[in-house]
Motif scaffolding. Sequence first.
Motif, PDB file in Angstrom:
ATOM      1  N   ILE A  39       1.023  -1.288  -0.066  1.00 43.13           N
ATOM      2  CA  ILE A  39       0.168   0.042   0.022  1.00 43.13           C
ATOM      3  C   ILE A  39       0.821   1.287   0.151  1.00 43.13           C
ATOM      4  O   ILE A  39       1.901   1.432   0.858  1.00 43.13           O
ATOM      5  N   GLY A  40       0.564   2.386  -0.839  1.00 41.86           N
ATOM      6  CA  GLY A  40       1.270   3.494  -1.028  1.00 41.86           C
ATOM      7  C   GLY A  40       1.756   3.784  -2.444  1.00 41.86           C
ATOM      8  O   GLY A  40       1.208   2.971  -3.464  1.00 41.86           O
ATOM      9  N   GLU A  41       2.463   4.655  -2.546  1.00 39.44           N
ATOM     10  CA  GLU A  41       3.139   5.119  -4.073  1.00 39.44           C
ATOM     11  C   GLU A  41       4.357   4.597  -4.333  1.00 39.44           C
ATOM     12  O   GLU A  41       5.218   4.619  -3.432  1.00 39.44           O
ATOM     13  N   TRP A  42       4.496   3.969  -5.478  1.00 40.81           N
ATOM     14  CA  TRP A  42       5.890   3.327  -5.920  1.00 40.81           C
ATOM     15  C   TRP A  42       6.213   3.987  -7.434  1.00 40.81           C
ATOM     16  O   TRP A  42       5.175   4.252  -8.124  1.00 40.81           O
ATOM     17  N   PRO A  49       8.558  13.294 -12.107  1.00 40.66           N
ATOM     18  CA  PRO A  49       7.375  13.177 -12.350  1.00 40.66           C
ATOM     19  C   PRO A  49       6.712  12.031 -13.072  1.00 40.66           C
ATOM     20  O   PRO A  49       7.626  11.460 -13.773  1.00 40.66           O
ATOM     21  N   PRO A  50       5.494  11.604 -12.898  1.00 38.60           N
ATOM     22  CA  PRO A  50       5.087  10.591 -13.594  1.00 38.60           C
ATOM     23  C   PRO A  50       5.217  10.619 -15.175  1.00 38.60           C
ATOM     24  O   PRO A  50       5.068  11.744 -15.653  1.00 38.60           O
ATOM     25  N   SER A  51       5.770   9.529 -15.799  1.00 39.01           N
ATOM     26  CA  SER A  51       5.737   9.696 -17.152  1.00 39.01           C
ATOM     27  C   SER A  51       5.622   8.275 -17.988  1.00 39.01           C
ATOM     28  O   SER A  51       5.724   7.144 -17.229  1.00 39.01           O
ATOM     29  N   GLY A  52       6.028   8.224 -19.034  1.00 37.56           N
ATOM     30  CA  GLY A  52       5.977   6.989 -19.849  1.00 37.56           C
ATOM     31  C   GLY A  52       6.816   5.935 -19.362  1.00 37.56           C
ATOM     32  O   GLY A  52       6.932   4.822 -19.224  1.00 37.56           O
ATOM     33  N   ALA A  55       6.546   5.677 -14.359  1.00 39.91           N
ATOM     34  CA  ALA A  55       5.096   5.511 -14.090  1.00 39.91           C
ATOM     35  C   ALA A  55       4.909   5.316 -12.657  1.00 39.91           C
ATOM     36  O   ALA A  55       5.841   4.756 -12.014  1.00 39.91           O
ATOM     37  N   HIS A  56       4.023   6.048 -12.139  1.00 38.82           N
ATOM     38  CA  HIS A  56       3.902   6.003 -10.687  1.00 38.82           C
ATOM     39  C   HIS A  56       2.726   5.258 -10.274  1.00 38.82           C
ATOM     40  O   HIS A  56       1.538   5.518 -10.873  1.00 38.82           O
ATOM     41  N   ASP A  72      -0.171   5.972 -13.004  1.00 45.08           N
ATOM     42  CA  ASP A  72      -0.211   7.372 -13.669  1.00 45.08           C
ATOM     43  C   ASP A  72       0.884   7.340 -14.486  1.00 45.08           C
ATOM     44  O   ASP A  72       2.229   7.508 -14.240  1.00 45.08           O
ATOM     45  N   PHE A  73       0.636   7.661 -15.698  1.00 46.07           N
ATOM     46  CA  PHE A  73       1.809   7.661 -16.599  1.00 46.07           C
ATOM     47  C   PHE A  73       2.119   9.128 -17.074  1.00 46.07           C
ATOM     48  O   PHE A  73       2.756   9.440 -17.997  1.00 46.07           O
TER      49      PHE A  73
END
Length: 151
Positions: A39-42, A49-52, A55-56, A72-73
């Motif tokens: 659980i959480g953000e990786w 920042p998120p990108s192709g 990805a986050h 999130d891409f």
Amino acid sequence: MKKLIATGLLIAVLAVAGPAFSVNNNLSLKEAMTRFGLIGEWAAQCGLPPSGNNAHTHWSANSDTAGELLTDFGGGQTMTYAATSAELHGADQIRVDLFDNQDKSHLELIIEKQAGRLRTLSSVQSDGRVLIQNGRFESNGADTVAQERCQ
């Protein structure tokens, strides 16, 4: 006699350690995800920042039986899945079943955690189509990305 003692010791060690390596089916989805630390953000690089290429992924569990994966891409491009079940496979792997909220397909993921980083080892669709096997994308043979926990 030494062989008999060695065999007895091996059986004793396996009896004690065996449960630590087995599949844990007694935990709820939320308990399994929490115990694994999913659980959480990786992201591969949390500071970017998120990108192709970075990805986050955001894992959550809102109840014992319902969770979510949001990827999130960047640029407003996201994918969302409902997490429908999760099982620990020893201390360093978790199996998560996902339902794609857009195309209604199902995926089974095996995720590994090594040195605090996550990496998808396997991804199989409900029709049996393999997307990731042994930590490599079937489409191009590239390794899956290891992600660190973002704070």
